[in-house]
Motif scaffolding. Structure first.
Motif, PDB file in Angstrom:
ATOM      1  N   UNK A  55       0.822  -1.208   0.000  1.00 47.45           N
ATOM      2  CA  UNK A  55       0.000   0.000   0.000  1.00 47.45           C
ATOM      3  C   UNK A  55       0.856   1.257   0.000  1.00 47.45           C
ATOM      4  N   UNK A  56       0.362   2.263  -0.675  1.00 53.87           N
ATOM      5  CA  UNK A  56       0.944   3.604  -0.602  1.00 53.87           C
ATOM      6  C   UNK A  56      -0.182   4.621  -0.430  1.00 53.87           C
ATOM      7  N   UNK A  57       0.094   5.649   0.353  1.00 56.36           N
ATOM      8  CA  UNK A  57      -0.838   6.745   0.559  1.00 56.36           C
ATOM      9  C   UNK A  57      -0.152   8.062   0.223  1.00 56.36           C
ATOM     10  N   UNK A  58      -0.949   9.035  -0.179  1.00 56.37           N
ATOM     11  CA  UNK A  58      -0.403  10.378  -0.267  1.00 56.37           C
ATOM     12  C   UNK A  58      -0.366  10.953   1.144  1.00 56.37           C
ATOM     13  N   UNK A  59       0.538  11.877   1.374  1.00 61.24           N
ATOM     14  CA  UNK A  59       0.781  12.370   2.734  1.00 61.24           C
ATOM     15  C   UNK A  59      -0.471  12.957   3.376  1.00 61.24           C
ATOM     16  N   UNK A  60      -1.296  13.631   2.618  1.00 64.16           N
ATOM     17  CA  UNK A  60      -2.423  14.360   3.200  1.00 64.16           C
ATOM     18  C   UNK A  60      -3.503  13.456   3.779  1.00 64.16           C
ATOM     19  N   UNK A  61      -3.440  12.132   3.473  1.00 66.36           N
ATOM     20  CA  UNK A  61      -4.461  11.232   4.024  1.00 66.36           C
ATOM     21  C   UNK A  61      -3.862  10.186   4.951  1.00 66.36           C
ATOM     22  N   UNK A  62      -2.537  10.154   5.071  1.00 67.73           N
ATOM     23  CA  UNK A  62      -1.894   9.163   5.933  1.00 67.73           C
ATOM     24  C   UNK A  62      -2.401   9.294   7.362  1.00 67.73           C
ATOM     25  N   UNK A  63      -2.714   8.160   7.965  1.00 65.06           N
ATOM     26  CA  UNK A  63      -3.214   8.148   9.327  1.00 65.06           C
ATOM     27  C   UNK A  63      -4.708   8.357   9.441  1.00 65.06           C
ATOM     28  N   UNK A  64      -5.354   8.766   8.338  1.00 61.79           N
ATOM     29  CA  UNK A  64      -6.798   8.995   8.368  1.00 61.79           C
ATOM     30  C   UNK A  64      -7.543   8.035   7.441  1.00 61.79           C
ATOM     31  N   UNK A  65      -6.954   7.712   6.313  1.00 65.11           N
ATOM     32  CA  UNK A  65      -7.596   6.843   5.324  1.00 65.11           C
ATOM     33  C   UNK A  65      -6.915   5.479   5.307  1.00 65.11           C
ATOM     34  N   UNK A  66      -7.703   4.440   5.024  1.00 68.78           N
ATOM     35  CA  UNK A  66      -7.167   3.090   4.912  1.00 68.78           C
ATOM     36  C   UNK A  66      -7.727   2.434   3.648  1.00 68.78           C
ATOM     37  N   UNK A  67      -6.841   2.013   2.764  1.00 72.05           N
ATOM     38  CA  UNK A  67      -7.251   1.278   1.567  1.00 72.05           C
ATOM     39  C   UNK A  67      -7.118  -0.212   1.850  1.00 72.05           C
ATOM     40  N   UNK A  68      -8.079  -0.977   1.359  1.00 75.95           N
ATOM     41  CA  UNK A  68      -8.024  -2.423   1.545  1.00 75.95           C
ATOM     42  C   UNK A  68      -8.759  -3.088   0.398  1.00 75.95           C
ATOM     43  N   UNK A  69      -8.585  -4.381   0.291  1.00 76.21           N
ATOM     44  CA  UNK A  69      -9.272  -5.122  -0.763  1.00 76.21           C
ATOM     45  C   UNK A  69      -9.689  -6.478  -0.247  1.00 76.21           C
TER      46      UNK A  69
END
Length: 125
Positions: free
Chosen positions: A57-71
């Motif tokens: 997984x990779x996140x952009x900095x502005x959502x790190x710690x707030x958003x979670x991607x999963x499948x």
């Protein structure tokens, strides 16, 4: 051909949470990347997060710690759990897919071939 359909967009207040879903249908390669992107009014489409078939997984900095991607591969569904939502998170959210083997999934919209129609998220202050 791969088809993507997002759902789960809604209007929430600042600090609220939402979970977006993206149903995946069609014949997708065993090697792929899935991503979430968003586009606000008058803005370009920007990356939010990406995940490959192995769960890297990779996140952009502005959502790190707030958003979670999963499948959920068994359900052919991609998710985006969004917590601590801010007004600046208000956008149309899109899921996207690209087939192929990548060292890291790209966070560039130009790399993705398949796109859903989007689901609207509105965060009020």
């Amino acid at each position: 051909q791969v088809h993507l359909m997002e759902s789960g967009g809604d209007s929430v207040q600042t600090g609220g949470s939402l979970t977006l879903s993206c149903a995946i249908s069609g014949n997708i390669s065993p090697s792929f990347c899935m991503g979430w992107f968003r586009q606000g009014p008058g803005k370009g489409r920007e990356a939010v997060a990406a995940i490959d078939k192995d769960g890297r997984i990779d996140y952009v900095d502005r959502v790190k710690g707030r958003f979670t991607i999963s499948q959920d591969n068994a359900k052919n569904t991609l998710y985006l759990q969004m917590n601590s939502l801010k007004p600046e998170d208000s956008s149309m959210y899109y899921c996207a897919a690209v087939e192929g083997a990548f060292y890291r999934c790209p966070l560039s919209r130009t790399a993705y071939k398949y796109w859903g129609q989007g689901t609207q998220v509105t965060v009020s202050s």
